[in-house]
Design a protein around this motif. Structure first.
Motif, PDB file in Angstrom:
ATOM      1  N   MET A   1       0.826  -1.195   0.000  1.00 31.98           N
ATOM      2  CA  MET A   1       0.000   0.000   0.000  1.00 31.98           C
ATOM      3  C   MET A   1       0.875   1.266   0.000  1.00 31.98           C
ATOM      4  O   MET A   1       1.994   1.240   0.508  1.00 31.98           O
ATOM      5  CB  MET A   1      -0.898   0.005   1.230  1.00 31.98           C
ATOM      6  N   ILE A   2       0.352   2.348  -0.567  1.00 36.31           N
ATOM      7  CA  ILE A   2       1.106   3.591  -0.610  1.00 36.31           C
ATOM      8  C   ILE A   2       1.194   4.170   0.797  1.00 36.31           C
ATOM      9  O   ILE A   2       0.175   4.313   1.471  1.00 36.31           O
ATOM     10  CB  ILE A   2       0.435   4.608  -1.557  1.00 36.31           C
ATOM     11  N   PRO A   3       2.404   4.485   1.283  1.00 37.05           N
ATOM     12  CA  PRO A   3       2.528   5.057   2.627  1.00 37.05           C
ATOM     13  C   PRO A   3       1.756   6.363   2.754  1.00 37.05           C
ATOM     14  O   PRO A   3       1.592   7.113   1.785  1.00 37.05           O
ATOM     15  CB  PRO A   3       4.041   5.290   2.768  1.00 37.05           C
ATOM     16  N   ARG A   4       1.311   6.637   3.962  1.00 39.72           N
ATOM     17  CA  ARG A   4       0.472   7.806   4.227  1.00 39.72           C
ATOM     18  C   ARG A   4       1.162   9.104   3.827  1.00 39.72           C
ATOM     19  O   ARG A   4       0.561   9.990   3.230  1.00 39.72           O
ATOM     20  CB  ARG A   4       0.106   7.816   5.713  1.00 39.72           C
ATOM     21  N   ARG A   5       2.444   9.224   4.155  1.00 42.64           N
ATOM     22  CA  ARG A   5       3.144  10.483   3.863  1.00 42.64           C
ATOM     23  C   ARG A   5       3.266  10.739   2.363  1.00 42.64           C
ATOM     24  O   ARG A   5       3.158  11.876   1.906  1.00 42.64           O
ATOM     25  CB  ARG A   5       4.526  10.469   4.525  1.00 42.64           C
ATOM     26  N   ILE A   6       3.472   9.664   1.601  1.00 42.33           N
ATOM     27  CA  ILE A   6       3.554   9.833   0.150  1.00 42.33           C
ATOM     28  C   ILE A   6       2.191  10.239  -0.409  1.00 42.33           C
ATOM     29  O   ILE A   6       2.085  11.088  -1.299  1.00 42.33           O
ATOM     30  CB  ILE A   6       4.056   8.538  -0.507  1.00 42.33           C
ATOM     31  N   PHE A   7       1.113   9.650   0.124  1.00 41.57           N
ATOM     32  CA  PHE A   7      -0.230  10.000  -0.331  1.00 41.57           C
ATOM     33  C   PHE A   7      -0.558  11.448   0.022  1.00 41.57           C
ATOM     34  O   PHE A   7      -1.197  12.172  -0.753  1.00 41.57           O
ATOM     35  CB  PHE A   7      -1.262   9.059   0.288  1.00 41.57           C
ATOM     36  N   LEU A   8      -0.151  11.897   1.216  1.00 45.76           N
ATOM     37  CA  LEU A   8      -0.362  13.300   1.591  1.00 45.76           C
ATOM     38  C   LEU A   8       0.347  14.235   0.617  1.00 45.76           C
ATOM     39  O   LEU A   8      -0.213  15.259   0.192  1.00 45.76           O
ATOM     40  CB  LEU A   8       0.137  13.531   3.014  1.00 45.76           C
ATOM     41  N   LEU A   9       1.584  13.902   0.277  1.00 46.81           N
ATOM     42  CA  LEU A   9       2.335  14.713  -0.680  1.00 46.81           C
ATOM     43  C   LEU A   9       1.669  14.704  -2.046  1.00 46.81           C
ATOM     44  O   LEU A   9       1.561  15.745  -2.714  1.00 46.81           O
ATOM     45  CB  LEU A   9       3.768  14.183  -0.778  1.00 46.81           C
ATOM     46  N   LEU A  10       1.184  13.543  -2.478  1.00 48.07           N
ATOM     47  CA  LEU A  10       0.520  13.436  -3.782  1.00 48.07           C
ATOM     48  C   LEU A  10      -0.750  14.284  -3.814  1.00 48.07           C
ATOM     49  O   LEU A  10      -1.008  14.998  -4.799  1.00 48.07           O
ATOM     50  CB  LEU A  10       0.193  11.973  -4.062  1.00 48.07           C
ATOM     51  N   ASP A  11      -1.552  14.237  -2.745  1.00 50.07           N
ATOM     52  CA  ASP A  11      -2.771  15.053  -2.700  1.00 50.07           C
ATOM     53  C   ASP A  11      -2.446  16.539  -2.725  1.00 50.07           C
ATOM     54  O   ASP A  11      -3.151  17.334  -3.368  1.00 50.07           O
ATOM     55  CB  ASP A  11      -3.576  14.711  -1.443  1.00 50.07           C
ATOM     56  N   THR A  12      -1.396  16.921  -2.031  1.00 51.64           N
ATOM     57  CA  THR A  12      -0.984  18.331  -2.036  1.00 51.64           C
ATOM     58  C   THR A  12      -0.581  18.777  -3.434  1.00 51.64           C
ATOM     59  O   THR A  12      -0.955  19.870  -3.894  1.00 51.64           O
ATOM     60  CB  THR A  12       0.181  18.545  -1.053  1.00 51.64           C
ATOM     61  N   LEU A  13       0.163  17.916  -4.136  1.00 48.37           N
ATOM     62  CA  LEU A  13       0.569  18.252  -5.508  1.00 48.37           C
ATOM     63  C   LEU A  13      -0.645  18.349  -6.432  1.00 48.37           C
ATOM     64  O   LEU A  13      -0.683  19.199  -7.332  1.00 48.37           O
ATOM     65  CB  LEU A  13       1.550  17.196  -6.028  1.00 48.37           C
ATOM     66  N   ILE A  14      -1.653  17.490  -6.215  1.00 44.83           N
ATOM     67  CA  ILE A  14      -2.872  17.558  -7.022  1.00 44.83           C
ATOM     68  C   ILE A  14      -3.585  18.889  -6.789  1.00 44.83           C
ATOM     69  O   ILE A  14      -4.058  19.532  -7.740  1.00 44.83           O
ATOM     70  CB  ILE A  14      -3.800  16.379  -6.688  1.00 44.83           C
ATOM     71  N   LEU A  15      -3.663  19.332  -5.548  1.00 42.94           N
ATOM     72  CA  LEU A  15      -4.315  20.611  -5.247  1.00 42.94           C
ATOM     73  C   LEU A  15      -3.551  21.777  -5.863  1.00 42.94           C
ATOM     74  O   LEU A  15      -4.160  22.718  -6.399  1.00 42.94           O
ATOM     75  CB  LEU A  15      -4.432  20.786  -3.729  1.00 42.94           C
ATOM     76  N   LEU A  16      -2.227  21.724  -5.806  1.00 43.79           N
ATOM     77  CA  LEU A  16      -1.427  22.805  -6.412  1.00 43.79           C
ATOM     78  C   LEU A  16      -1.604  22.823  -7.933  1.00 43.79           C
ATOM     79  O   LEU A  16      -1.753  23.898  -8.540  1.00 43.79           O
ATOM     80  CB  LEU A  16       0.049  22.620  -6.056  1.00 43.79           C
ATOM     81  N   ALA A  17      -1.581  21.649  -8.544  1.00 51.13           N
ATOM     82  CA  ALA A  17      -1.758  21.581  -9.997  1.00 51.13           C
ATOM     83  C   ALA A  17      -3.160  22.040 -10.399  1.00 51.13           C
ATOM     84  O   ALA A  17      -3.342  22.723 -11.423  1.00 51.13           O
ATOM     85  CB  ALA A  17      -1.506  20.151 -10.486  1.00 51.13           C
ATOM     86  N   SER A  18      -4.169  21.680  -9.598  1.00 57.18           N
ATOM     87  CA  SER A  18      -5.545  22.107  -9.891  1.00 57.18           C
ATOM     88  C   SER A  18      -5.672  23.621  -9.779  1.00 57.18           C
ATOM     89  O   SER A  18      -6.391  24.266 -10.566  1.00 57.18           O
ATOM     90  CB  SER A  18      -6.514  21.436  -8.922  1.00 57.18           C
ATOM     91  N   PHE A  19      -4.985  24.197  -8.808  1.00 58.05           N
ATOM     92  CA  PHE A  19      -4.986  25.659  -8.636  1.00 58.05           C
ATOM     93  C   PHE A  19      -4.435  26.339  -9.891  1.00 58.05           C
ATOM     94  O   PHE A  19      -5.040  27.281 -10.424  1.00 58.05           O
ATOM     95  CB  PHE A  19      -4.148  26.008  -7.406  1.00 58.05           C
ATOM     96  N   GLU A  20      -3.276  25.850 -10.367  1.00 60.59           N
ATOM     97  CA  GLU A  20      -2.665  26.442 -11.559  1.00 60.59           C
ATOM     98  C   GLU A  20      -3.549  26.233 -12.788  1.00 60.59           C
ATOM     99  O   GLU A  20      -3.706  27.141 -13.617  1.00 60.59           O
ATOM    100  CB  GLU A  20      -1.282  25.838 -11.792  1.00 60.59           C
ATOM    101  N   ALA A  21      -4.130  25.056 -12.925  1.00 66.57           N
ATOM    102  CA  ALA A  21      -4.977  24.777 -14.091  1.00 66.57           C
ATOM    103  C   ALA A  21      -6.226  25.650 -14.085  1.00 66.57           C
ATOM    104  O   ALA A  21      -6.630  26.193 -15.135  1.00 66.57           O
ATOM    105  CB  ALA A  21      -5.368  23.296 -14.095  1.00 66.57           C
ATOM    106  N   ALA A  22      -6.854  25.824 -12.926  1.00 62.19           N
ATOM    107  CA  ALA A  22      -8.053  26.663 -12.838  1.00 62.19           C
ATOM    108  C   ALA A  22      -7.729  28.107 -13.157  1.00 62.19           C
ATOM    109  O   ALA A  22      -8.496  28.804 -13.843  1.00 62.19           O
ATOM    110  CB  ALA A  22      -8.657  26.543 -11.437  1.00 62.19           C
ATOM    111  N   HIS A  23      -6.590  28.589 -12.674  1.00 63.07           N
ATOM    112  CA  HIS A  23      -6.210  29.987 -12.941  1.00 63.07           C
ATOM    113  C   HIS A  23      -5.908  30.200 -14.428  1.00 63.07           C
ATOM    114  O   HIS A  23      -6.150  31.285 -14.967  1.00 63.07           O
ATOM    115  CB  HIS A  23      -4.994  30.369 -12.094  1.00 63.07           C
ATOM    116  N   ALA A  24      -5.388  29.171 -15.088  1.00 64.67           N
ATOM    117  CA  ALA A  24      -5.085  29.298 -16.515  1.00 64.67           C
ATOM    118  C   ALA A  24      -6.341  29.180 -17.375  1.00 64.67           C
ATOM    119  O   ALA A  24      -6.454  29.828 -18.424  1.00 64.67           O
ATOM    120  CB  ALA A  24      -4.066  28.229 -16.914  1.00 64.67           C
ATOM    121  N   LEU A  25      -7.317  28.374 -16.950  1.00 67.17           N
ATOM    122  CA  LEU A  25      -8.514  28.131 -17.763  1.00 67.17           C
ATOM    123  C   LEU A  25      -9.593  29.191 -17.557  1.00 67.17           C
ATOM    124  O   LEU A  25     -10.421  29.412 -18.461  1.00 67.17           O
ATOM    125  CB  LEU A  25      -9.102  26.757 -17.419  1.00 67.17           C
ATOM    126  N   ALA A  26      -9.630  29.808 -16.403  1.00 60.03           N
ATOM    127  CA  ALA A  26     -10.725  30.731 -16.078  1.00 60.03           C
ATOM    128  C   ALA A  26     -10.904  31.841 -17.117  1.00 60.03           C
ATOM    129  O   ALA A  26     -12.041  32.107 -17.549  1.00 60.03           O
ATOM    130  CB  ALA A  26     -10.530  31.307 -14.681  1.00 60.03           C
TER     131      ALA A  26
END
Length: 527
Positions: A1-26
């Motif tokens: 299973m994916i360790p908790r800390r790696i999953f936390l980092l992955l979710d954070t990166l998804i939120l950052l990427a979503s932020f940049e994508a939303a700002h570019a698409l708006a």
């Protein structure tokens, strides 16, 4: 299973990427959003108070960073509360899909509350909508993909751990029930047991045999080269399992060589424990974990005291002698690197695959791919794939060439092997014949870096200390290949390099070996 800390980092990166994508698409989607708002206002005037023609001006990125400061902790905390960082394979698909929207709803609610409380003007409803939509899809999508991947691996048996019991025959049923009660798990199976101690001899001398033991008579059943003379049937509630007897504890070396054993579970005897030292030495040499259960725990008539398990598995009332405790995060990063790199190379090198397939086809009759039936981690058999570089009847011709073997030890190596085709020699020179193994890496049979898999007939010639090669996942490349494999003519030296890699493994070691492998492939130093 994916360790908790790696999953936390992955979710954070998804939120950052979503932020940049939303700002570019708006800005690009604003005219569409305004047209949709006007259409809703004309078609359903009652909704007009809830739909504004003004989607709000889009501030600069710096003015919206407060959103991340508020939303990221709220989303991660919500996911943690939903236990979305546990074993996704055992979570329902609905729960995996809903994790993203629910967590984003909590994060956006926290941001909206802050906007209302502080009367913040620098925000855009369109941006918030896009950010929430993209982030929710990303968070849920990752979980659905990871869950599907784990299910695929589970169906293929990659998570199944084979347990071998070592105990007096009359203790085997108690040991199995003890493990089921205090060490629960869905991916563990008993493959059999080895008898230890003098209880059996004493019992036979007395002319008694427990009812659970079913003798096989004079006939001896052979399973993978191991003799089965009797079996023990153990009732577990409404189910029952049968454990075949593979001899005594003195046969443990052959058992560990011939059967894929992931862990040995032994009863620590109250007396007559001379055999236990040999068992520990055997497991130590092969790198197979040994779990020890005190005999008293199986037989003591306790009425008030109970065995307590604070932490699953590691906290069970038993002693676990395991191999070097590698960083869980590092091991999962290694596997993540295997999956990502192999998937990318399978796509990027597809023209090379096509070229190699054409060369093999033009080289003469026979299949394009050579199916490589080998043994990997913990003795698990699998089928590897290579581009065929030899004549179709190469395996049959091998017997007539054994006297020309240039490698001392268990493996066969001949530099000027007459079975190799001209096209195959070129493919081997640049190691292109091994590219199909990227599929084995992606599946999980192999890793990018690790010891070479073993042919079953080679395994029969292994010395016992060689077996520790099988304690980790085999790889496409290893130290032997980057330290001048053509100059090494002793299999023992090859194994020592593999054990050196196992003992000193780190992610940085893998990176260095991969870099040196790429250089060797470019130079064409393969054979």
């Amino acid at each position: 299973m994916i360790p908790r800390r790696i999953f936390l980092l992955l979710d954070t990166l998804i939120l950052l990427a979503s932020f940049e994508a939303a700002h570019a698409l708006a800005p690009a989607l604003r005219p569409v959003a305004e047209a949709a708002a006007r259409w809703v206002g004309r078609s359903a005037p009652a909704l007009l108070p809830f739909v504004s023609y003004q989607t709000g001006t889009l501030p600069q990125v710096g003015e919206l960073l407060w959103i991340l400061i508020v939303i990221v902790p709220a989303v991660l905390f919500t996911l943690e509360s939903m236990q979305a960082y546990g074993g996704l394979r055992h979570v329902s698909r609905t729960r995996a899909v809903l994790a993203g929207p629910v967590a984003l709803g909590a994060g956006l609610s926290a941001a909206a509350l802050l906007i209302f409380a502080l009367n913040i003007q620098a925000w855009s409803r369109l941006f918030f909508f896009l950010f929430g939509l993209i982030a929710a899809a990303g968070l849920s999508g990752v979980r659905v993909l990871v869950r599907a991947y784990h299910e695929w691996q589970a169906r293929a048996g990659y998570y199944t751990r084979n347990l071998l019991a070592v105990a007096p025959e009359d203790r085997v049923p108690q040991l199995v029930r003890f493990v089921a009660a205090y060490w629960p798990g869905r991916d563990r199976q008993w493959i059999g047991y080895l008898e230890a101690g003098r209880r059996r001899a004493m019992r036979l001398a007395a002319g008694a045999r427990p009812a659970a033991v079913e003798p096989m008579g004079t006939a001896v059943e052979e399973r993978d080269g191991v003799s089965v003379t009797s079996a023990v049937t153990v009732s577990l509630g409404s189910d029952s399992i049968t454990l075949p007897r593979f001899g005594s504890v003195g046969d443990v070396n052959g058992m560990l060589v011939r059967r894929p054993v992931h862990e040995v579970v032994a009863v620590l005897p109250e007396d007559d424990g001379d055999w236990f030292h040999g068992l520990m030495a055997a497991c130590d040499k092969v790198g197979v974990p040994l779990r020890v259960v005190p005999d008293a725990l199986l037989t003591a008539p306790l009425s008030n005291l109970r065995c307590v398990r604070e932490v699953p598995d590691r906290g069970s009332p038993s002693i676990l002698l395991s191999v070097r405790d590698l960083s869980e995060e590092a091991v999962h990063v290694k596997r993540l690197m295997d999956v990502v790199v192999s998937a990318a190379l399978l796509v990027l090198l597809s023209p090379v695959f096509l070229l190699a397939a054409v060369l093999v086809r033009l080289s003469g009759p026979g299949p394009i791919l050579y199916r490589w039936h080998v043994v990997g981690q913990s003795g698990k058999a699998f089928t590897g794939y290579k581009f065929r570089t030899m004549v179709p009847n190469a395996d049959a011709l091998k017997r007539s060439l054994l006297q020309h073997n240039e490698m001392r030890g268990a493996v066969f190596k001949m530099r000027h092997d007459p079975r190799i085709t001209p096209a195959g020699r070129w493919l081997r020179k640049y190691s292109l014949d091994e590219l199909p193994q990227l599929w084995n890496v992606f599946k999980g049979d192999m890793s990018l870096v690790g010891p070479r898999p073993a042919f079953p007939n080679e395994l029969e010639r292994y010395e016992f200390w060689h077996m520790r090669k099988l304690s980790i996942r085999p790889g496409m490349t290893c130290l032997w290949q980057v330290r001048g494999r053509n100059a090494i003519d002793n299999f023992d030296e090859w194994v020592r390099m593999d054990l050196e890699y196992i003992d000193a493994w780190s992610l940085w070691t893998d990176v260095k070996i991969l870099a040196r492998t790429v250089a060797a492939v470019v130079k064409g130093t393969g054979h």
